[in-house]
Design a protein around this motif. Structure first.
Motif, PDB file in Angstrom:
ATOM      1  N   TYR A  61       7.203  48.065  41.005  1.00 17.86           N
ATOM      2  CA  TYR A  61       5.398  47.696  40.778  1.00 17.86           C
ATOM      3  C   TYR A  61       3.985  48.202  41.072  1.00 17.86           C
ATOM      4  O   TYR A  61       3.288  48.293  40.393  1.00 17.86           O
ATOM      5  CB  TYR A  61       5.273  46.590  41.140  1.00 17.86           C
ATOM      6  CG  TYR A  61       4.641  45.828  41.091  1.00 17.86           C
ATOM      7  CD1 TYR A  61       3.985  44.024  39.894  1.00 17.86           C
ATOM      8  CD2 TYR A  61       3.352  45.516  41.492  1.00 17.86           C
ATOM      9  CE1 TYR A  61       2.853  44.087  39.151  1.00 17.86           C
ATOM     10  CE2 TYR A  61       2.073  45.220  41.569  1.00 17.86           C
ATOM     11  CZ  TYR A  61       1.686  44.018  40.414  1.00 17.86           C
ATOM     12  OH  TYR A  61       1.197  42.974  39.762  1.00 17.86           O
ATOM     13  N   GLY A  62       4.238  49.173  41.717  1.00 14.65           N
ATOM     14  CA  GLY A  62       3.023  49.844  42.281  1.00 14.65           C
ATOM     15  C   GLY A  62       3.340  51.043  41.031  1.00 14.65           C
ATOM     16  O   GLY A  62       1.855  51.543  41.124  1.00 14.65           O
ATOM     17  N   ILE A  63       3.860  51.798  40.713  1.00 17.50           N
ATOM     18  CA  ILE A  63       4.713  52.478  39.461  1.00 17.50           C
ATOM     19  C   ILE A  63       3.749  52.089  38.513  1.00 17.50           C
ATOM     20  O   ILE A  63       2.679  52.902  37.886  1.00 17.50           O
ATOM     21  CB  ILE A  63       5.526  53.608  39.046  1.00 17.50           C
ATOM     22  CG1 ILE A  63       6.288  53.923  40.650  1.00 17.50           C
ATOM     23  CG2 ILE A  63       5.869  54.020  38.670  1.00 17.50           C
ATOM     24  CD1 ILE A  63       7.153  54.440  41.038  1.00 17.50           C
ATOM     25  N   VAL A  64       4.278  50.571  37.472  1.00 17.72           N
ATOM     26  CA  VAL A  64       3.860  50.573  36.751  1.00 17.72           C
ATOM     27  C   VAL A  64       2.213  50.028  36.455  1.00 17.72           C
ATOM     28  O   VAL A  64       1.534  50.631  35.985  1.00 17.72           O
ATOM     29  CB  VAL A  64       4.532  49.077  36.720  1.00 17.72           C
ATOM     30  CG1 VAL A  64       3.673  48.455  35.299  1.00 17.72           C
ATOM     31  CG2 VAL A  64       5.955  49.578  35.937  1.00 17.72           C
ATOM     32  N   LEU A  68       0.818  53.360  35.698  1.00 19.12           N
ATOM     33  CA  LEU A  68       1.591  54.054  34.362  1.00 19.12           C
ATOM     34  C   LEU A  68       0.400  52.762  33.575  1.00 19.12           C
ATOM     35  O   LEU A  68      -0.575  52.929  32.292  1.00 19.12           O
ATOM     36  CB  LEU A  68       2.597  53.563  33.662  1.00 19.12           C
ATOM     37  CG  LEU A  68       3.637  54.268  34.116  1.00 19.12           C
ATOM     38  CD1 LEU A  68       5.052  53.008  34.360  1.00 19.12           C
ATOM     39  CD2 LEU A  68       3.643  55.189  34.075  1.00 19.12           C
ATOM     40  N   GLU A  69      -0.069  51.878  34.513  1.00 22.93           N
ATOM     41  CA  GLU A  69      -1.600  51.050  33.720  1.00 22.93           C
ATOM     42  C   GLU A  69      -3.416  51.705  33.807  1.00 22.93           C
ATOM     43  O   GLU A  69      -3.709  52.002  32.642  1.00 22.93           O
ATOM     44  CB  GLU A  69      -1.563  49.867  34.563  1.00 22.93           C
ATOM     45  CG  GLU A  69      -0.160  49.178  33.303  1.00 22.93           C
ATOM     46  CD  GLU A  69      -0.002  47.485  33.723  1.00 22.93           C
ATOM     47  OE1 GLU A  69      -1.192  46.877  33.752  1.00 22.93           O
ATOM     48  OE2 GLU A  69       0.817  46.548  33.002  1.00 22.93           O
ATOM     49  N   ALA A  70      -3.359  51.782  34.904  1.00 25.80           N
ATOM     50  CA  ALA A  70      -4.592  52.627  35.853  1.00 25.80           C
ATOM     51  C   ALA A  70      -4.559  53.649  35.265  1.00 25.80           C
ATOM     52  O   ALA A  70      -5.685  54.443  36.205  1.00 25.80           O
ATOM     53  CB  ALA A  70      -4.617  52.068  37.280  1.00 25.80           C
ATOM     54  N   ASP A  74      -3.841  60.436  40.739  1.00 29.18           N
ATOM     55  CA  ASP A  74      -4.072  60.828  42.343  1.00 29.18           C
ATOM     56  C   ASP A  74      -3.299  59.972  42.796  1.00 29.18           C
ATOM     57  O   ASP A  74      -3.125  60.609  44.446  1.00 29.18           O
ATOM     58  CB  ASP A  74      -6.202  60.907  42.128  1.00 29.18           C
ATOM     59  CG  ASP A  74      -6.720  59.479  42.864  1.00 29.18           C
ATOM     60  OD1 ASP A  74      -6.030  58.562  42.252  1.00 29.18           O
ATOM     61  OD2 ASP A  74      -7.433  59.047  43.329  1.00 29.18           O
ATOM     62  N   LYS A  75      -2.809  59.237  43.362  1.00 27.75           N
ATOM     63  CA  LYS A  75      -2.110  57.937  43.876  1.00 27.75           C
ATOM     64  C   LYS A  75      -0.840  58.493  43.382  1.00 27.75           C
ATOM     65  O   LYS A  75      -0.148  57.651  44.289  1.00 27.75           O
ATOM     66  CB  LYS A  75      -2.233  57.154  43.769  1.00 27.75           C
ATOM     67  CG  LYS A  75      -3.711  56.635  44.219  1.00 27.75           C
ATOM     68  CD  LYS A  75      -4.011  55.195  43.300  1.00 27.75           C
ATOM     69  CE  LYS A  75      -5.749  54.483  43.754  1.00 27.75           C
ATOM     70  NZ  LYS A  75      -6.592  54.551  44.465  1.00 27.75           N
ATOM     71  N   ILE A 113      -7.400  50.040  38.820  1.00 30.87           N
ATOM     72  CA  ILE A 113      -5.939  49.445  39.170  1.00 30.87           C
ATOM     73  C   ILE A 113      -6.038  47.631  38.876  1.00 30.87           C
ATOM     74  O   ILE A 113      -7.339  47.128  39.412  1.00 30.87           O
ATOM     75  CB  ILE A 113      -6.163  49.399  40.457  1.00 30.87           C
ATOM     76  CG1 ILE A 113      -5.188  50.739  40.544  1.00 30.87           C
ATOM     77  CG2 ILE A 113      -4.589  48.824  41.165  1.00 30.87           C
ATOM     78  CD1 ILE A 113      -5.308  51.387  42.090  1.00 30.87           C
ATOM     79  N   PRO A 114      -5.926  46.945  38.010  1.00 28.59           N
ATOM     80  CA  PRO A 114      -5.541  45.392  37.250  1.00 28.59           C
ATOM     81  C   PRO A 114      -5.292  45.693  38.570  1.00 28.59           C
ATOM     82  O   PRO A 114      -4.515  45.135  39.763  1.00 28.59           O
ATOM     83  CB  PRO A 114      -4.371  46.082  36.746  1.00 28.59           C
ATOM     84  CG  PRO A 114      -4.001  46.776  36.476  1.00 28.59           C
ATOM     85  CD  PRO A 114      -4.279  47.984  37.160  1.00 28.59           C
ATOM     86  N   THR A 115      -5.826  43.824  38.127  1.00 25.31           N
ATOM     87  CA  THR A 115      -5.561  43.064  39.792  1.00 25.31           C
ATOM     88  C   THR A 115      -4.163  42.149  39.119  1.00 25.31           C
ATOM     89  O   THR A 115      -2.915  41.724  40.136  1.00 25.31           O
ATOM     90  CB  THR A 115      -5.914  41.782  39.939  1.00 25.31           C
ATOM     91  OG1 THR A 115      -6.353  40.958  39.121  1.00 25.31           O
ATOM     92  CG2 THR A 115      -7.565  42.132  40.748  1.00 25.31           C
ATOM     93  N   LYS A 116      -3.559  42.149  38.202  1.00 24.83           N
ATOM     94  CA  LYS A 116      -2.689  41.141  37.199  1.00 24.83           C
ATOM     95  C   LYS A 116      -1.606  43.107  36.320  1.00 24.83           C
ATOM     96  O   LYS A 116      -2.854  43.275  35.396  1.00 24.83           O
ATOM     97  CB  LYS A 116      -2.404  40.692  35.985  1.00 24.83           C
ATOM     98  CG  LYS A 116      -3.619  39.291  37.870  1.00 24.83           C
ATOM     99  CD  LYS A 116      -3.578  38.139  36.778  1.00 24.83           C
ATOM    100  CE  LYS A 116      -4.428  36.586  37.728  1.00 24.83           C
ATOM    101  NZ  LYS A 116      -4.101  35.954  36.943  1.00 24.83           N
ATOM    102  N   ILE A 117      -0.642  43.179  36.172  1.00 26.87           N
ATOM    103  CA  ILE A 117      -0.005  44.307  35.538  1.00 26.87           C
ATOM    104  C   ILE A 117      -0.069  43.218  33.500  1.00 26.87           C
ATOM    105  O   ILE A 117      -0.679  42.375  33.670  1.00 26.87           O
ATOM    106  CB  ILE A 117       1.233  44.786  35.639  1.00 26.87           C
ATOM    107  CG1 ILE A 117       2.539  43.325  35.291  1.00 26.87           C
ATOM    108  CG2 ILE A 117       0.955  45.055  36.651  1.00 26.87           C
ATOM    109  CD1 ILE A 117       3.308  43.799  35.982  1.00 26.87           C
TER     110      ILE A 117
END
Length: 174
Positions: A61-64, A68-70, A74-75, A113-117
């Motif tokens: 979930y963190g990867i997505v 991938l989304e944000a 660097d993370k 970073i979005p709060t929701k994917i």
């Protein structure tokens, strides 16, 4: 069977009612629960009974969301091992190779970073050290650019010690 527009799919799970996409195939969509990300129930797909599988899904979930989304590459060290084996033929293996692919080749720029994917997740499965995410994609029809169709993309990650160590997807060489 209710007809729906494929782009509105929630998390697909076999225990929920059937719907038919405009491509004619039957899908089963997760009913709205209000407990999740951009599409109702999507966040729930990243939860699992049992601590190890749940933890592995949370890494993915963190990867997505973050990578991938944000495009917060660097993370990457928080989610990917240094040796990260990449089976996508377009990106090099190794954490640095993957980061360079997204930043230098695809020219992805960081965003908050979005709060929701936003990714339309069809399913998330976890078994052993593997987590697979299937997503619905809208594609242009190469035979008729005025038309589009839906397809399913998948990504599978092998999780080792809380980080993705290996990745497979359905990419072909660009």
């Amino acid at each position: 069977m209710e007809n729906v527009d494929d782009t509105s799919f929630e998390t697909c799970r076999p225990e929920f009612g059937p719907v038919r996409g405009r491509d004619g195939y039957a899908y089963r969509a997760l009913a709205g629960t209000g407990a999740g990300d951009g599409r109702p129930g999507q966040r729930r797909a990243f939860h699992q009974h049992g601590p190890k599988l749940h933890a592995n899904k949370q890494v993915v979930y963190g990867i997505v969301r973050d990578l991938l989304e944000a495009n917060q590459w660097d993370k990457a060290d928080q989610y990917l091992t240094e040796r990260y084996i990449q089976h996508n033929p377009n990106a090099a293996s190794g954490r640095e190779g993957v980061v360079r692919y997204f930043i230098d080749v695809l020219k992805r720029k960081p965003s908050p970073i979005p709060t929701k994917i936003k990714t339309p997740v069809a399913f998330v499965t976890a078994e052993g050290d593997l987590v697979t995410v299937g997503t619905v994609r809208e594609m242009k029809d190469a035979r008729d650019p005025s038309k589009s169709y839906t397809s399913t993309w998948y990504d599978t990650w092998r999780i080792v010690n809380g980080k993705a160590d290996e990745h497979w997807d359905s990419a072909v060489r660009n």
